[in-house]
Design a protein around this motif. Structure first.
Motif, PDB file in Angstrom:
ATOM      1  N   ALA A 142      -6.669  -4.317  14.652  1.00 57.62           N
ATOM      2  CA  ALA A 142      -6.815  -4.218  13.193  1.00 57.62           C
ATOM      3  C   ALA A 142      -5.588  -3.552  12.594  1.00 57.62           C
ATOM      4  N   LEU A 143      -5.218  -4.019  11.414  1.00 60.22           N
ATOM      5  CA  LEU A 143      -4.149  -3.362  10.674  1.00 60.22           C
ATOM      6  C   LEU A 143      -4.608  -1.977  10.242  1.00 60.22           C
ATOM      7  N   THR A 144      -3.676  -1.057  10.101  1.00 62.97           N
ATOM      8  CA  THR A 144      -4.043   0.327   9.780  1.00 62.97           C
ATOM      9  C   THR A 144      -3.495   0.809   8.442  1.00 62.97           C
ATOM     10  N   ARG A 145      -2.808  -0.061   7.697  1.00 61.69           N
ATOM     11  CA  ARG A 145      -2.179   0.386   6.445  1.00 61.69           C
ATOM     12  C   ARG A 145      -2.542  -0.557   5.286  1.00 61.69           C
ATOM     13  N   THR A 146      -3.817  -0.916   5.200  1.00 60.53           N
ATOM     14  CA  THR A 146      -4.200  -1.909   4.196  1.00 60.53           C
ATOM     15  C   THR A 146      -5.187  -1.389   3.157  1.00 60.53           C
ATOM     16  N   ASN A 147      -5.641  -0.167   3.280  1.00 58.03           N
ATOM     17  CA  ASN A 147      -6.672   0.287   2.353  1.00 58.03           C
ATOM     18  C   ASN A 147      -6.052   0.736   1.021  1.00 58.03           C
ATOM     19  N   PRO A 148      -6.855   0.958  -0.001  1.00 56.88           N
ATOM     20  CA  PRO A 148      -6.324   1.337  -1.318  1.00 56.88           C
ATOM     21  C   PRO A 148      -5.457   2.590  -1.287  1.00 56.88           C
ATOM     22  N   LEU A 149      -5.781   3.535  -0.401  1.00 49.77           N
ATOM     23  CA  LEU A 149      -4.970   4.749  -0.297  1.00 49.77           C
ATOM     24  C   LEU A 149      -3.541   4.412   0.098  1.00 49.77           C
ATOM     25  N   HIS A 150      -3.380   3.540   1.094  1.00 50.58           N
ATOM     26  CA  HIS A 150      -2.034   3.167   1.537  1.00 50.58           C
ATOM     27  C   HIS A 150      -1.304   2.372   0.456  1.00 50.58           C
ATOM     28  N   GLU A 151      -2.037   1.502  -0.218  1.00 48.95           N
ATOM     29  CA  GLU A 151      -1.416   0.734  -1.303  1.00 48.95           C
ATOM     30  C   GLU A 151      -0.921   1.667  -2.403  1.00 48.95           C
ATOM     31  N   GLN A 152      -1.723   2.673  -2.740  1.00 44.82           N
ATOM     32  CA  GLN A 152      -1.292   3.658  -3.740  1.00 44.82           C
ATOM     33  C   GLN A 152      -0.046   4.396  -3.259  1.00 44.82           C
ATOM     34  N   ASN A 153      -0.041   4.775  -1.969  1.00 42.85           N
ATOM     35  CA  ASN A 153       1.133   5.457  -1.410  1.00 42.85           C
ATOM     36  C   ASN A 153       2.389   4.613  -1.588  1.00 42.85           C
ATOM     37  N   MET A 154       2.274   3.317  -1.292  1.00 43.64           N
ATOM     38  CA  MET A 154       3.435   2.442  -1.405  1.00 43.64           C
ATOM     39  C   MET A 154       3.905   2.314  -2.851  1.00 43.64           C
ATOM     40  N   ARG A 155       2.967   2.281  -3.770  1.00 43.20           N
ATOM     41  CA  ARG A 155       3.371   2.180  -5.180  1.00 43.20           C
ATOM     42  C   ARG A 155       4.113   3.445  -5.616  1.00 43.20           C
ATOM     43  N   ILE A 156       3.653   4.586  -5.142  1.00 40.13           N
ATOM     44  CA  ILE A 156       4.340   5.839  -5.462  1.00 40.13           C
ATOM     45  C   ILE A 156       5.758   5.812  -4.895  1.00 40.13           C
ATOM     46  N   VAL A 157       5.885   5.400  -3.634  1.00 40.48           N
ATOM     47  CA  VAL A 157       7.205   5.352  -2.992  1.00 40.48           C
ATOM     48  C   VAL A 157       8.118   4.362  -3.718  1.00 40.48           C
ATOM     49  N   MET A 158       7.577   3.195  -4.065  1.00 43.18           N
ATOM     50  CA  MET A 158       8.403   2.175  -4.708  1.00 43.18           C
ATOM     51  C   MET A 158       8.819   2.603  -6.112  1.00 43.18           C
ATOM     52  N   MET A 159       7.903   3.225  -6.863  1.00 39.10           N
ATOM     53  CA  MET A 159       8.275   3.627  -8.223  1.00 39.10           C
ATOM     54  C   MET A 159       9.351   4.719  -8.190  1.00 39.10           C
ATOM     55  N   GLU A 160       9.276   5.595  -7.207  1.00 42.05           N
ATOM     56  CA  GLU A 160      10.313   6.624  -7.067  1.00 42.05           C
ATOM     57  C   GLU A 160      11.673   5.985  -6.794  1.00 42.05           C
ATOM     58  N   ALA A 161      11.683   4.989  -5.897  1.00 39.11           N
ATOM     59  CA  ALA A 161      12.934   4.313  -5.557  1.00 39.11           C
ATOM     60  C   ALA A 161      13.483   3.533  -6.749  1.00 39.11           C
ATOM     61  N   CYS A 162      12.601   2.813  -7.465  1.00 40.54           N
ATOM     62  CA  CYS A 162      13.035   2.061  -8.656  1.00 40.54           C
ATOM     63  C   CYS A 162      13.574   3.001  -9.722  1.00 40.54           C
ATOM     64  N   LEU A 163      12.931   4.154  -9.861  1.00 38.70           N
ATOM     65  CA  LEU A 163      13.402   5.142 -10.833  1.00 38.70           C
ATOM     66  C   LEU A 163      14.803   5.628 -10.474  1.00 38.70           C
ATOM     67  N   ALA A 164      15.023   5.897  -9.192  1.00 38.15           N
ATOM     68  CA  ALA A 164      16.333   6.359  -8.742  1.00 38.15           C
ATOM     69  C   ALA A 164      17.412   5.310  -8.988  1.00 38.15           C
ATOM     70  N   LEU A 165      17.026   4.032  -8.944  1.00 34.23           N
ATOM     71  CA  LEU A 165      17.978   2.939  -9.166  1.00 34.23           C
ATOM     72  C   LEU A 165      18.128   2.582 -10.644  1.00 34.23           C
TER      73      LEU A 165
END
Length: 733
Positions: free
Chosen positions: A356-379
């Protein structure tokens, strides 16, 4: 035994006759067989079996259960529900037990359930499959297993799609002594779909760190070690070991051994390699393994289309790049979201038959959005940053998510002209509607970080950096509903009437930034508001916050010149004065004496209205609180100073310090100021005499009787304060 609904009722411990006009239906082959193995599961077995009842009543079902050695009453519960119940002696092999259950099943489809799970009440999707024609076309279906982290089964959880539904005619069986799976041939296409709304709620992982959970882990690891002894180079066995052994000290070494087998392309490496590499990359990123980058590159090269590479490995890789390489971080996040979309698109994914995949639940998706928005902001990619903020599920955020969203939103608002109001509204609504302890913690994160935007230090920094608008204006959409929103509106207004109306909307004064109140006061607002009196505690909080911002000294000095007559205004002036003298930097001379005079004047005006005349004397003053005693002594000291009674002035200040030691910095400042003034006023001949006496004392032993006699002489008393200082005990003549 095959049961219709009526006959099943009899089998479960009681016959219920049909209603009038209802006939007993002849037995028919069940559409679904439900298989369960159990042992000593009294905690959860009835919950599990009760939850299956709506499904059993909706379609012809068969419940087959195997007891592998219960001694806690679980079997008695199972007897009330099972259509077939039998004993199966435990042989350290989960597959053997599950296959024994399957051998006794006669349904068209088979559903595997554990007793620490229960079926969600929404079974519409499952019934649609089992009643429709698709059931004859599919081989298997995956359903959602929702793994909870807390015993109350609320809050954070992990959703995984697991193949639990099998068409019996496929002939598939379970394999593996532990972490058993259906043995679909490698490379064979499996027809089926993912049932995204059919959920098994599972709390079996909650107690893994308990003594009982540790016992189960040891049992599982022992079974896996035995299997590895027989097949030490099988990637499948190593994958099962990694799944069970994360808490073990040897886990890092196991990861390296498993990766070596996959990279050596041992039998089964193509099927078991992707999940093994995902576990390996997770461990490598967490522990800083030197092989991390090589493993990631190898996995992407060998398994580019695998969901394990595109989701689990991309997730770990994005965190590895976080704060280091924004461009690369964005790429990893984009790969993750595309993989997640494909994963949720439906259909049975063959590779998920083995793990089973281990990074598919809403918590992980939220984590990725936080990481991506930080990176987009830096750019400087403002639109993409806003898009990720807007995609957050603000009703399901952790404290860490709230912090990341706040910081990104504040910075985006300050540096762009984009409309951030919808995000601010959603964020506030998502964390304010719930009043649980966890929700209050999230509200505290928003408040504490939002408060910083109003501070003098932050707004001064904004003047020196290139921003498009003040960051605090991000809260304007919440004006009148949230204190930070009202504070933002106050800072944007200069109309006294509007400012009064905004202040009336404040419900929690402790949440109002000091800068907003100071702005309103500077604009001419009379505070406290006549129709909105404040409690002493509220005044204390506001005054303390204004003191932290360094906003009090001038206001207290001006207030002392024109003290209010009403009680609210007078007490407010006193609270400001107390906060000012407790926070002032007494090492600086600038306005220090002016503040002391203002404090003395306010105390002299307020205390007689607080206390009776009989209490305000040295005989009874000790019954007052320490700060009140100090205030009285200082007010008395300044009255004697005006009468040029320096010895009494000094005595009163010292007495005030004894009564309230925490005010030593202010008392020391007053004495130092007096000493400095007296030194400046001393005639030249007195200064010369002081130098002669100081030289004489330096040449003598301090214990010499002559020194004692000298200090008692009239000549010494004239210059003692110039030699020892006022704080040393000397009093000027």
């Amino acid at each position: 035994m095959i049961c219709t609904p009526t006959v099943r009722a009899f089998c479960r411990g009681g016959y219920h006759p049909p209603e009038k006009g209802e006939s007993i239906v002849k037995e028919q082959k069940p559409v679904l067989s439900i298989g369960i193995i159990f042992r000593d599961d009294i905690r959860s077995i009835e919950r599990c079996l009760t939850a299956l009842q709506p499904l059993r009543e909706a379609i012809p079902c068969q419940l087959v259960m195997a007891d592998t050695g219960s001694a806690d009453g679980s079997r008695a519960v199972a007897e009330r529900y099972a259509d077939i119940l039998f004993d199966f002696p435990w042989v350290n092999d989960f597959s053997a037990a599950r296959n024994a259950v399957m051998d006794r099943c006669s349904g068209e489809w088979y559903l595997s359930v554990d007793t620490d799970e229960y079926l969600d009440e929404n079974i519409a999707e499952l019934l649609e499959l089992l009643k429709g024609n698709k059931r004859k076309e599919y081989d298997a279906c995956s359903i959602v297993v929702r793994n909870y982290k807390t015993s109350d089964m609320r809050g954070i959880y992990l959703d995984v799609y697991v193949v639990r539904l099998l068409r019996m005619s496929t002939g598939r069986r379970f394999e593996g002594a532990i972490h058993e799976r259906l043995n679909f041939p490698e490379g064979r296409s499996v027809q089926g779909q993912s049932l995204t709304r059919t959920i098994l709620h599972h709390d079996g992982y909650v107690g893994l760190n308990s003594p009982e959970g540790a016992k189960k882990r040891r049992r599982n690891l022992e079974l896996l070690r035995r299997e590895l002894e027989h097949a030490p180079e099988e990637p499948r066995r190593w994958l099962q070991l990694l799944e069970s052994g994360r808490e073990e000290e040897e886990y890092g070494a196991w990861v390296r051994q498993a990766v070596a087998l996959v990279q050596a392309k041992k039998k089964g490496w193509q099927s078991y390699g992707p999940p093994i590499m995902s576990y390996a990359v997770e461990k490598a990123v967490d522990s800083g393994f030197p092989e991390t980058e090589d493993w990631i590159s190898w996995a992407r090269e060998q398994f580019p289309d695998s969901l394990f590479t595109r989701i689990d490995i991309a997730y770990c890789d994005a965190f590895r790049c976080r704060g280091k390489d924004a461009q690369l971080c964005v790429q990893r996040c984009e790969r993750y979201f595309q993989g997640l979309e494909d994963y949720r698109a439906g259909g049975v994914k063959e590779e998920l038959m083995v793990a089973a995949l281990t990074r598919t639940n809403p918590l992980h998706e939220q984590n990725m959005r936080i990481v991506m928005m930080e990176a987009c902001l830096a750019l400087g990619r403002w639109e993409e940053t806003l898009a990720q903020l807007s995609a957050l599920d603000c009703t399901r955020m952790s404290e860490r998510h709230v912090l990341g969203a706040c910081l990104t939103l504040f910075e985006l608002h300050r540096n762009s002209t984009l409309d951030t109001a919808p995000v601010m509204e959603a964020l506030w609504k998502g964390i304010s509607e719930d009043q649980t302890k966890i929700a209050r913690k999230k509200q505290s994160v928003l408040l504490s970080n939002g408060m910083k935007l109003f501070s003098r230090e932050y707004r001064d920094q904004e003047l020196w950096t290139k921003g498009i608008r003040s960051a605090y204006t991000v809260f304007l959409p919440l004006s009148g509903r949230y204190e930070l929103g009202t504070a933002a509106a106050i800072l944007e207004s200069h109309d006294t009437g509007e400012l009064n109306a905004l202040l009336r909307a404040v419900e929690h004064w402790e949440y109002l930034p000091a800068a907003a109140l100071e702005h309103a006061l500077s604009a001419g607002v009379v505070f406290p508001l006549a129709d909105k009196p404040l409690a002493l505690e509220e005044m204390d909080v506001l005054a303390g916050r204004m003191a932290q911002e360094g906003l009090l000294e001038e206001r207290v000095i001006r207030l002392a010149e024109h003290l209010p007559e009403d009680w609210q205004g007078l007490v407010w002036a006193r609270e400001l004065a107390l906060a000012a003298v407790q926070s002032f930097d007494w090492k600086q001379d600038n306005r220090g004496m002016d503040l002391c005079r203002a404090f003395a004047g306010i105390e002299g005006a307020v205390l007689p209205r607080y206390y009776s005349e009989a209490l305000l004397c040295e005989e009874n003053i000790d019954v007052l609180p320490p700060l009140h005693r100090f205030g009285w002594y200082i007010a008395q000291a300044f009255q004697t100073q005006e009468a040029e009674k320096s010895p009494e002035y000094i005595r009163l200040i010292r007495a005030g310090l004894v009564s309230c030691p925490s005010m030593k910095p202010m008392a020391a400042f007053l004495l130092e100021q007096l000493e400095r003034a007296q030194r400046l006023q001393a005639p030249p001949e007195l200064l010369a005499l002081a130098e002669q006496v100081r030289a004489l004392l330096a040449a003598c032993d301090p214990g010499d009787p002559a020194v004692t006699a000298l200090k008692a002489s009239p000549a010494y008393q004239k210059v003692a304060y110039l030699i020892e200082g006022i704080d040393g005990g000397g009093l000027p003549s």
